[in-house]
Scaffold this motif. Structure first.
Motif, PDB file in Angstrom:
ATOM      1  N   SER A 243       0.875  -1.165   0.000  1.00 40.62           N
ATOM      2  CA  SER A 243       0.000   0.000   0.000  1.00 40.62           C
ATOM      3  C   SER A 243       0.916   1.219   0.000  1.00 40.62           C
ATOM      4  N   ALA A 244       0.529   2.278  -0.708  1.00 40.59           N
ATOM      5  CA  ALA A 244       1.433   3.433  -0.887  1.00 40.59           C
ATOM      6  C   ALA A 244       0.682   4.731  -0.669  1.00 40.59           C
ATOM      7  N   ARG A 245       1.476   5.756  -0.226  1.00 40.50           N
ATOM      8  CA  ARG A 245       0.993   7.124  -0.089  1.00 40.50           C
ATOM      9  C   ARG A 245       1.839   7.982  -1.039  1.00 40.50           C
ATOM     10  N   VAL A 246       1.155   8.626  -1.990  1.00 43.91           N
ATOM     11  CA  VAL A 246       1.847   9.401  -3.020  1.00 43.91           C
ATOM     12  C   VAL A 246       1.678  10.891  -2.716  1.00 43.91           C
ATOM     13  N   LEU A 247       2.817  11.630  -2.618  1.00 41.05           N
ATOM     14  CA  LEU A 247       2.801  13.063  -2.291  1.00 41.05           C
ATOM     15  C   LEU A 247       3.555  13.823  -3.384  1.00 41.05           C
ATOM     16  N   LYS A 248       3.047  14.968  -3.743  1.00 41.47           N
ATOM     17  CA  LYS A 248       3.772  15.839  -4.678  1.00 41.47           C
ATOM     18  C   LYS A 248       4.858  16.570  -3.873  1.00 41.47           C
ATOM     19  N   LEU A 249       6.136  16.325  -4.230  1.00 38.12           N
ATOM     20  CA  LEU A 249       7.261  16.852  -3.451  1.00 38.12           C
ATOM     21  C   LEU A 249       7.799  18.165  -4.038  1.00 38.12           C
ATOM     22  N   ALA A 250       7.975  18.211  -5.329  1.00 42.00           N
ATOM     23  CA  ALA A 250       8.544  19.423  -5.951  1.00 42.00           C
ATOM     24  C   ALA A 250       8.032  19.541  -7.373  1.00 42.00           C
ATOM     25  N   GLN A 251       8.082  20.809  -7.895  1.00 44.73           N
ATOM     26  CA  GLN A 251       7.577  21.037  -9.243  1.00 44.73           C
ATOM     27  C   GLN A 251       8.373  22.180  -9.882  1.00 44.73           C
ATOM     28  N   ASN A 252       8.672  22.018 -11.161  1.00 42.51           N
ATOM     29  CA  ASN A 252       9.355  23.051 -11.946  1.00 42.51           C
ATOM     30  C   ASN A 252       8.444  23.388 -13.108  1.00 42.51           C
ATOM     31  N   PRO A 253       7.591  24.450 -12.913  1.00 47.06           N
ATOM     32  CA  PRO A 253       6.601  24.744 -13.947  1.00 47.06           C
ATOM     33  C   PRO A 253       7.240  25.097 -15.293  1.00 47.06           C
ATOM     34  N   ARG A 254       8.423  25.805 -15.221  1.00 46.48           N
ATOM     35  CA  ARG A 254       9.007  26.238 -16.473  1.00 46.48           C
ATOM     36  C   ARG A 254       9.472  25.041 -17.307  1.00 46.48           C
ATOM     37  N   GLN A 255       9.983  24.024 -16.662  1.00 45.88           N
ATOM     38  CA  GLN A 255      10.421  22.836 -17.386  1.00 45.88           C
ATOM     39  C   GLN A 255       9.360  21.723 -17.381  1.00 45.88           C
ATOM     40  N   ASN A 256       8.211  22.028 -16.797  1.00 44.39           N
ATOM     41  CA  ASN A 256       7.095  21.074 -16.718  1.00 44.39           C
ATOM     42  C   ASN A 256       7.560  19.751 -16.129  1.00 44.39           C
ATOM     43  N   GLN A 257       8.213  19.828 -14.974  1.00 49.05           N
ATOM     44  CA  GLN A 257       8.700  18.646 -14.278  1.00 49.05           C
ATOM     45  C   GLN A 257       8.039  18.552 -12.900  1.00 49.05           C
ATOM     46  N   THR A 258       7.801  17.325 -12.488  1.00 50.80           N
ATOM     47  CA  THR A 258       7.176  17.084 -11.182  1.00 50.80           C
ATOM     48  C   THR A 258       7.898  15.928 -10.516  1.00 50.80           C
ATOM     49  N   THR A 259       8.162  16.106  -9.244  1.00 48.75           N
ATOM     50  CA  THR A 259       8.752  15.031  -8.441  1.00 48.75           C
ATOM     51  C   THR A 259       7.775  14.671  -7.331  1.00 48.75           C
ATOM     52  N   VAL A 260       7.571  13.350  -7.173  1.00 51.75           N
ATOM     53  CA  VAL A 260       6.656  12.881  -6.131  1.00 51.75           C
ATOM     54  C   VAL A 260       7.403  11.994  -5.163  1.00 51.75           C
ATOM     55  N   LEU A 261       6.893  11.994  -3.938  1.00 46.74           N
ATOM     56  CA  LEU A 261       7.399  11.107  -2.898  1.00 46.74           C
ATOM     57  C   LEU A 261       6.403   9.964  -2.749  1.00 46.74           C
ATOM     58  N   VAL A 262       6.880   8.727  -2.812  1.00 47.33           N
ATOM     59  CA  VAL A 262       6.025   7.537  -2.655  1.00 47.33           C
ATOM     60  C   VAL A 262       6.488   6.787  -1.420  1.00 47.33           C
ATOM     61  N   LEU A 263       5.629   6.791  -0.397  1.00 51.72           N
ATOM     62  CA  LEU A 263       5.891   6.022   0.816  1.00 51.72           C
ATOM     63  C   LEU A 263       5.169   4.688   0.678  1.00 51.72           C
ATOM     64  N   GLN A 264       5.861   3.553   0.835  1.00 51.01           N
ATOM     65  CA  GLN A 264       5.285   2.226   0.616  1.00 51.01           C
ATOM     66  C   GLN A 264       5.435   1.376   1.860  1.00 51.01           C
ATOM     67  N   ARG A 265       4.348   0.669   2.140  1.00 51.15           N
ATOM     68  CA  ARG A 265       4.373  -0.260   3.293  1.00 51.15           C
ATOM     69  C   ARG A 265       3.915  -1.626   2.797  1.00 51.15           C
ATOM     70  N   SER A 266       4.705  -2.627   3.078  1.00 51.90           N
ATOM     71  CA  SER A 266       4.378  -3.992   2.641  1.00 51.90           C
ATOM     72  C   SER A 266       3.177  -4.536   3.421  1.00 51.90           C
ATOM     73  N   ILE A 267       2.179  -4.971   2.660  1.00 52.38           N
ATOM     74  CA  ILE A 267       0.987  -5.575   3.313  1.00 52.38           C
ATOM     75  C   ILE A 267       1.370  -6.901   3.952  1.00 52.38           C
ATOM     76  N   ASN A 268       2.207  -7.668   3.266  1.00 53.80           N
ATOM     77  CA  ASN A 268       2.621  -8.964   3.819  1.00 53.80           C
ATOM     78  C   ASN A 268       3.346  -8.781   5.144  1.00 53.80           C
ATOM     79  N   GLU A 269       4.223  -7.738   5.207  1.00 55.84           N
ATOM     80  CA  GLU A 269       4.936  -7.473   6.460  1.00 55.84           C
ATOM     81  C   GLU A 269       3.956  -7.068   7.555  1.00 55.84           C
ATOM     82  N   ALA A 270       2.920  -6.292   7.158  1.00 54.49           N
ATOM     83  CA  ALA A 270       1.950  -5.834   8.166  1.00 54.49           C
ATOM     84  C   ALA A 270       1.104  -6.994   8.697  1.00 54.49           C
ATOM     85  N   ILE A 271       0.833  -7.962   7.816  1.00 50.14           N
ATOM     86  CA  ILE A 271      -0.026  -9.084   8.231  1.00 50.14           C
ATOM     87  C   ILE A 271       0.785 -10.180   8.902  1.00 50.14           C
ATOM     88  N   ALA A 272       2.083 -10.203   8.657  1.00 48.01           N
ATOM     89  CA  ALA A 272       2.916 -11.289   9.168  1.00 48.01           C
ATOM     90  C   ALA A 272       2.728 -11.542  10.660  1.00 48.01           C
TER      91      ALA A 272
END
Length: 791
Positions: A243-272
């Motif tokens: 399962s993941a949480r996606v966040l917009k981290l940075a953006q460069n409008p002039r170059q039309n670039q976007t960087t996102v932060l993806v935090l991921q947690r393993s479901i199998n690890e959580a259920i283990a």
């Protein structure tokens, strides 16, 4: 344990129920574990989002602190004031390296770069710096931000350079790289990825704690358009599910670039951590099923054991064994069922005793009935056969019992039968002799190992005992009886045949009025002939083998034909023409006469209707028997015949004999009065041969006297007969009755009757009986006789 038995079904039910409950619990808990794990993952991801923000804030504060230290250093401020580029660049480089900044830049008041530690990187940030300086001026102090430089995210800080007024700006930049991602991974145990997209194209991994291949899988599963933070469920990355949480981290409008932060947690690890719980649940389920099987088998046997016992008892009950014990002492429903079953068994036993008593014993006299007597007779015959002995049966029928029942009532008749049974038992005494009541007023006596002489002697004693009057309710009744005797092996070898022969002998005794009669085959032949004759009479009626004959009646004063008497003849298919005296007495004896009378009335009405249609109006006389007079429904039946043929009652004269009236005067008079009210003429036939009194004759609603032919046949030769005929004529006229003489066979008798004043005559001199359809032709040819002058 049989598969289809109740025990197996109870066990199966228990197992199915416990399995259903355990599996429902297992899958419910499993689902809750999954739901709780996913909810926990989402909460962790949100916490991770705040933790990553804190890391960025710490970096920003570290950069701001370093920038402020540089901005407050006197030597640096002096160098900036004197535009000493070497000192400025040295200070920027030293302070940047000290706090780990990748880029340190001095910005002038015109917001252009004055000096930097990395000219190329500073040039890339040239477009982002003015905006941050504007924000810092608005805030009145330092500010921080993130941006994308050459497809990599950077964290920037801007600090004003004051001496004491703002004379420039210090900008420091640090990349968001593996170090911060590793710190985040160590802090939260999450997988952290930074992905960048240019011009809305596919995502590419910048920095990730995942392996490169797994980071590539993640990039492929991200949507291309991101407007806000969101969760992603069930991301299959490598061999794991995230399962993941996606966040917009940075953006460069002039170059039309976007960087996102993806935090991921393993479901199998959580259920283990819950896997052991699921395993425990499976073990508990298995143990529960095993325990349920043991308990269910025990419970099923506890339930079915008593029921098997009840079933075995029921089988014994079905076989007639009521002595089986039921050892069920519980206080539950099974015990109650057992007690109810015991009560039912006792009730069935008592009722069977009562049924057997009702089936084999007469409730009125408490003597064996016919069924019981037949069994006794069968046993006696078997015993006699084995011992080469003989046994005899006496069958007795009371005389005048029906008359007693009709006059005194059925209650009195029942008391009379009880007294007869008492007297009969007393006469037989205690011994091998067995009395029984077969039904109605019939009794039977079994004499095992006896002789014909002993049976005849016993019959004589019984008849003698019945000669003594019986007193009941202040009424004294004289009874007689007819007794038939038959024996094994002389007369029959079976119980039913022996009873039948005894019955034949009994009826012969009653007909002969001889007390007791021993069976001989000749008696049975007569009975068989009678049965054959009755069958033939019924067949003759069904196949219309009877014929209607008529004999004319002449008015003596005018010689005119004014009436006819209806007579019946039988045309037998084998024996030909049969005269009435050969079958009428038997028909009266058996009761068939009622059907025959109905047929004659029907045919007579048909002929009357035809004659009247042709203009021939004659009164039709029809004879009624004793049984006809006792039929209280006769007037209704006759009225129906008249109505259907549209004949008036005056067209008929019904003839009755004196003896028929005297058999049951009350009922006969009731029938005659109802017929007379209808308008039908009534005639007393064969007058002078009966025993009726003139007083009773006067009370009858009759219109005609018919002198018996025995007085008429030779009255011209026999003076006594002539006197009787004359007296009868005078008597009839004095009573206002029409007088008819039958048996007129010569002209002299007919003339003498005319002289005596007789009204009508019939006989062979006038005409023999003829088929009814020939009468009209005969009437047209009839010529009245001429009388002598003396007449």
């Amino acid at each position: 344990m049989r598969f289809h038995s109740l025990e197996s079904r109870v066990v199966a039910l228990f197992i199915v129920l416990i399995l259903a409950v355990q599996l429902a619990g297992y899958f419910t808990i499993r689902h809750e574990i999954q739901a709780n794990a996913r909810a926990s993952i989402q909460a962790d991801l949100k916490i991770g989002e705040r933790q990553f923000g804190n890391l960025l804030e710490q970096n920003a504060q570290r950069l701001i602190f370093g920038a402020k230290v540089l901005a407050s250093e006197f030597g640096f401020l002096t160098a900036v004031s004197s535009n000493d580029r070497d000192t400025i660049e040295s200070a920027l480089s030293n302070h940047g390296e000290r706090i780990g900044a990748t880029l340190t830049v001095l910005i002038g008041l015109d917001k252009s770069i004055t000096a930097s530690t990395n000219a190329a990187l500073a040039a890339s940030l040239q477009q982002s710096i003015p905006t941050m300086i504007d924000q810092a001026e608005q805030n009145g102090g330092a500010t921080s931000s993130t941006t994308i430089v050459e497809s990599h995210p950077y964290q920037l800080v801007v600090v004003p350079l004051k001496a004491p007024v703002t004379i420039g700006w210090v900008v420091m930049a640090i990349p968001i790289d593996k170090k911060i991602v590793a710190d985040m991974r160590e802090l939260s145990s999450m997988q952290v990825s930074l992905l960048t997209s240019s011009d809305g194209g596919p995502w590419s991994s910048s920095v990730s704690t995942l392996a490169p291949a797994e980071a590539g899988d993640l990039a492929k599963q991200l949507p291309t358009t991101l407007d806000k933070a969101f969760f992603l469920q069930d991301l299959d990355i490598g061999n794991d599910n995230y399962s993941a949480r996606v966040l917009k981290l940075a953006q460069n409008p002039r170059q039309n670039q976007t960087t996102v932060l993806v935090l991921q947690r393993s479901i199998n690890e959580a259920i283990a951590p819950y896997e052991n719980l699921k395993l425990s649940l499976l073990v508990l389920t298995g143990l529960g099923v095993l325990v349920a099987i043991i308990i269910s088998v025990f419970s099923a046997r506890r339930i079915t054991g008593p029921m098997r016992q009840l079933a075995e008892t029921a089988k014994k009950l079905g076989a007639g064994d009521y002595s089986a014990t039921i050892d069920v002492k519980g206080q539950d429903e099974i015990g109650e069922l057992a007690r109810t079953f015991i009560s039912m068994r006792d009730g069935i036993a008592n009722r069977e005793k009562e049924i057997l008593r009702l089936a084999y014993w007469d409730t009125l006299t408490n003597l064996p009935n016919r069924a019981r007597f037949v069994n006794m007779l069968n046993d006696a015959i078997k015993h006699a056969e084995s011992k080469e002995e003989s046994c005899y049966v006496l069958m007795m029928d009371l005389d005048r019992f029906k008359h007693v029942n009709d006059v005194m009532g059925h209650s009195f008749g029942d008391l009379l039968l009880t007294q007869v049974a008492v007297r009969l038992s007393a006469e037989l005494g205690q011994g091998a002799t067995k009395p029984a009541r077969l039904g109605g007023d019939e009794f039977a006596i079994l004499l095992p190992n006896s002789s014909l002489a002993a049976a005849q002697e016993l019959a004589a004693r019984i008849l003698q005992s019945l000669e003594k009057p019986i007193s009941i309710e202040d009424q004294t009744v004289d009874l007689g009886a007819g007794i038939g005797i038959a024996g094994y092996p002389e007369n029959a070898t079976s119980a039913e045949t022996l009873l039948s022969h005894a019955e034949v002998a009994m009826y012969a005794a009653k007909q002969r009025n001889s007390g007791a009669v021993t069976y001989i085959p000749e008696i049975d032949k007569s009975s068989q002939q009678s049965l054959s004759l009755l069958s033939e009479l019924r067949a003759a009626l069904d196949h219309n083998a009877f014929r209607l004959y008529v004999q004319p009646k002449v008015e003596l004063g005018t010689g005119r034909v004014i009436a006819v008497e209806a007579l019946v003849r039988w045309i037998h298919p084998e024996r030909g023409f049969i005269f009435p005296d050969q079958f009428i007495p038997f028909a009266e004896q058996t009761g068939f006469i009622r059907l025959l009378t109905r047929w004659v009335l029907e045919q007579a009405a048909t002929m009357c209707s035809e004659w009247e249609a042709r203009g021939l109006h004659l009164k039709m006389s029809v004879n009624l028997s004793t049984r006809d007079l006792l039929d209280q429904d006769l007037p209704n039946k006759f009225a129906d015949i008249l109505a259907r043929h549209k004949i008036s009652p005056e067209s008929f004269c019904l003839e009755i004999t004196e003896s028929a009236i005297m058999d049951d005067p009350v009922r006969a008079q009731q029938t005659l009065e109802r017929l007379h009210v209808m308008g039908v003429d009534l005639s007393i036939d064969d007058f002078g041969t009966g025993y009726s009194s003139l007083a009773y004759l006067k009370s009858l609603p009759v219109d005609e006297l018919k002198i018996d032919k025995s007085f008429v046949l030779k009255m011209e030769q026999d003076l006594d007969d002539a006197k009787i005929v004359r007296s009868t004529i005078d008597l009839g006229h004095n009573m206002g009755l029409r007088v008819v003489a039958e048996g007129v066979e010569n002209k002299d008798v007919m003339q003498l009757l005319r002289e005596m004043g007789c009204d009508q005559a019939q006989g062979y001199y006038i005409s023999k009986p003829m088929p009814a359809e020939h009468l009209q032709e005969w009437v047209m040819k009839w010529v009245p006789p001429e009388y002598s002058a003396a007449a």
